[in-house]
Design a protein around this motif. Sequence first.
Motif, PDB file in Angstrom:
ATOM      1  N   PRO A 136       0.830  -1.218   0.000  1.00  0.00           N
ATOM      2  CA  PRO A 136       0.000   0.000   0.000  1.00  0.00           C
ATOM      3  C   PRO A 136       0.855   1.255   0.000  1.00  0.00           C
ATOM      4  N   ARG A 137       0.286   2.335  -0.529  1.00  0.00           N
ATOM      5  CA  ARG A 137       0.960   3.630  -0.509  1.00  0.00           C
ATOM      6  C   ARG A 137       0.733   4.255   0.871  1.00  0.00           C
ATOM      7  N   ILE A 138       1.807   4.305   1.647  1.00  0.00           N
ATOM      8  CA  ILE A 138       1.730   4.730   3.046  1.00  0.00           C
ATOM      9  C   ILE A 138       2.386   6.090   3.201  1.00  0.00           C
ATOM     10  N   VAL A 139       1.707   6.988   3.906  1.00  0.00           N
ATOM     11  CA  VAL A 139       2.295   8.272   4.302  1.00  0.00           C
ATOM     12  C   VAL A 139       2.443   8.268   5.817  1.00  0.00           C
ATOM     13  N   ALA A 140       3.668   8.425   6.286  1.00  0.00           N
ATOM     14  CA  ALA A 140       3.960   8.482   7.723  1.00  0.00           C
ATOM     15  C   ALA A 140       4.422   9.894   8.054  1.00  0.00           C
ATOM     16  N   ILE A 141       3.795  10.505   9.058  1.00  0.00           N
ATOM     17  CA  ILE A 141       4.039  11.915   9.372  1.00  0.00           C
ATOM     18  C   ILE A 141       4.544  12.026  10.803  1.00  0.00           C
ATOM     19  N   GLY A 142       5.605  12.802  10.991  1.00  0.00           N
ATOM     20  CA  GLY A 142       6.122  12.990  12.345  1.00  0.00           C
ATOM     21  C   GLY A 142       7.516  13.551  12.334  1.00  0.00           C
ATOM     22  N   GLY A 143       8.345  13.051  13.251  1.00  0.00           N
ATOM     23  CA  GLY A 143       9.714  13.521  13.367  1.00  0.00           C
ATOM     24  C   GLY A 143      10.391  12.833  14.535  1.00  0.00           C
ATOM     25  N   GLY A 144      11.642  13.180  14.772  1.00  0.00           N
ATOM     26  CA  GLY A 144      12.375  12.593  15.888  1.00  0.00           C
ATOM     27  C   GLY A 144      12.640  11.113  15.678  1.00  0.00           C
ATOM     28  N   THR A 145      12.965  10.434  16.781  1.00  0.00           N
ATOM     29  CA  THR A 145      13.253   9.002  16.693  1.00  0.00           C
ATOM     30  C   THR A 145      11.993   8.170  16.517  1.00  0.00           C
ATOM     31  N   GLY A 146      10.825   8.709  16.892  1.00  0.00           N
ATOM     32  CA  GLY A 146       9.580   7.954  16.773  1.00  0.00           C
ATOM     33  C   GLY A 146       9.252   7.616  15.335  1.00  0.00           C
ATOM     34  N   LEU A 147       9.408   8.570  14.421  1.00  0.00           N
ATOM     35  CA  LEU A 147       9.090   8.322  13.022  1.00  0.00           C
ATOM     36  C   LEU A 147      10.049   7.318  12.411  1.00  0.00           C
ATOM     37  N   ASN A 191      17.640  10.650  10.145  1.00  0.00           N
ATOM     38  CA  ASN A 191      17.155   9.449  10.832  1.00  0.00           C
ATOM     39  C   ASN A 191      16.232   8.636   9.935  1.00  0.00           C
ATOM     40  N   CYS A 192      15.367   9.307   9.187  1.00  0.00           N
ATOM     41  CA  CYS A 192      14.410   8.606   8.330  1.00  0.00           C
ATOM     42  C   CYS A 192      15.092   7.957   7.139  1.00  0.00           C
ATOM     43  N   LEU A 193      16.079   8.627   6.554  1.00  0.00           N
ATOM     44  CA  LEU A 193      16.825   8.034   5.441  1.00  0.00           C
ATOM     45  C   LEU A 193      17.545   6.768   5.886  1.00  0.00           C
ATOM     46  N   ALA A 194      18.175   6.834   7.050  1.00  0.00           N
ATOM     47  CA  ALA A 194      18.874   5.657   7.569  1.00  0.00           C
ATOM     48  C   ALA A 194      17.904   4.515   7.853  1.00  0.00           C
ATOM     49  N   ALA A 195      16.710   4.855   8.366  1.00  0.00           N
ATOM     50  CA  ALA A 195      15.724   3.822   8.701  1.00  0.00           C
ATOM     51  C   ALA A 195      15.196   3.117   7.467  1.00  0.00           C
ATOM     52  N   LEU A 196      15.070   3.828   6.340  1.00  0.00           N
ATOM     53  CA  LEU A 196      14.516   3.248   5.113  1.00  0.00           C
ATOM     54  C   LEU A 196      15.577   2.645   4.208  1.00  0.00           C
TER      55      LEU A 196
END
Length: 458
Positions: A136-147, A191-196
Amino acid sequence: MFIALLKQALFAFKRDAPGRRTRMNQWFKWLAPGLFVKRWVLISAGGVFLALLGLSIWIKLTPIYYGIQLIETFLATITSLVPSYISGPLVMLGGIVLILWGQTRTVGSITEVLRPGSDRELVDVLIDHRRLSRGPRIVAIGGGTGLSTLLRGLKQYSANITAIVTVADDGGSSGRLRRENRVLPPGDIRNCLAALAAEEKLLTELFQYRFRAGEGLTGHSFGNLFLTAMMDITGDLERAAAASSQVLAIRGQVLPATLCDVHLWAELADGRKIEGESRISEAGGNIVKIGCIPGNPPALPKAVQAIREADLIIMGPGSLYTSVIPNLLVPEIAEAIACRDVPKIYVCNIMTQPGETQGYTVSDHVKAIDRACGRPLFDSVLAQSQVPSAQALIRYAQDNSHPVFLDREDLANLGRQVVVANVMDEDPQTGYVRHNSQFLGRVLLRWYARVQGIASKE
């Protein structure tokens, strides 16, 4: 007789090659549907046949005629020595073995070039790629370590992920780079680039590495410096994130909510007005209103487009007032979410956060989001089901932090559906409590599938 010989041959084949069964399984995986391999093999075979047919027509069949005669004589001699019901299957089996051997070596050579040093078979990589591309096309919104924690779980189920990240951070390494180089803060994007990223472990260690010495380098992370350099080369944070995504081969895309230089402010219950994201939680008061300078910043068009095309929208977890809500202070982002009739869920924090959500229940988190946007955005809330251990509770109580209480009745009055699951990961040594990426991704995708199933029946 032939059956007995065949059984002996198969037994020897199995005994002499312990790893051959695994290789056979890998061969059959190439026949899995959706890889777009079988059709090209058949087309190639058809091309070989047509090429040979054209050659035979061109040379008027003369050499082929004598070649066929020679083969016929050879086969007649073979069948006179070995009966056809034995020689035929043996030759056929030999041909099949040669084909499989040749294809295996070919695929192995391609794998060595495309994925040097990888232990995974190319067919497994292709199967995963096809499965994730259909997610599915997922949009995740946020910031920090939680996202970033959320993204690590989601990328196991879909490659069509868009992370929309706040750019209001003004503390630490990001804050220094923001002030000294006049760029948007790169920390949450990093953080998000590293996570993905596909090779997440190595990249996380590299991107999170902080320099301990060097004039001007001390305290900076490599990832922040990398993105700052990319911003200088490409022109802005959006292009820097896109270019970094190609370099890191991430699943999905990471987008800033806005390219505007945003600074947060908060009004506290005691009348104080605090400016700066890093100062809000340090002020130690109860937040009654949150905003940003400049007001109503323009959204990144790609972020709005991603929301309009999303199948699932997720917000949180993360610091409510400094990571989650800042994205919704961009009016076009909030408007786009409100207009979408797709499953939308807010992932609530497990523990309260001193200086931001002390004493908050789950419904208080939802009310704060509604108040900031002026309307309800999310129809469902994911809350933690189990309470942390006594050791963790004592450790957090020392910082005036407690589990977020799930007040089901108040949530029902707000018209929100509650998803309750154990998505917690607790460090037994330190007592720190965090969301578990795998639990979080699995729960959210199962909930999404269940909601989609109910909607399709209606």
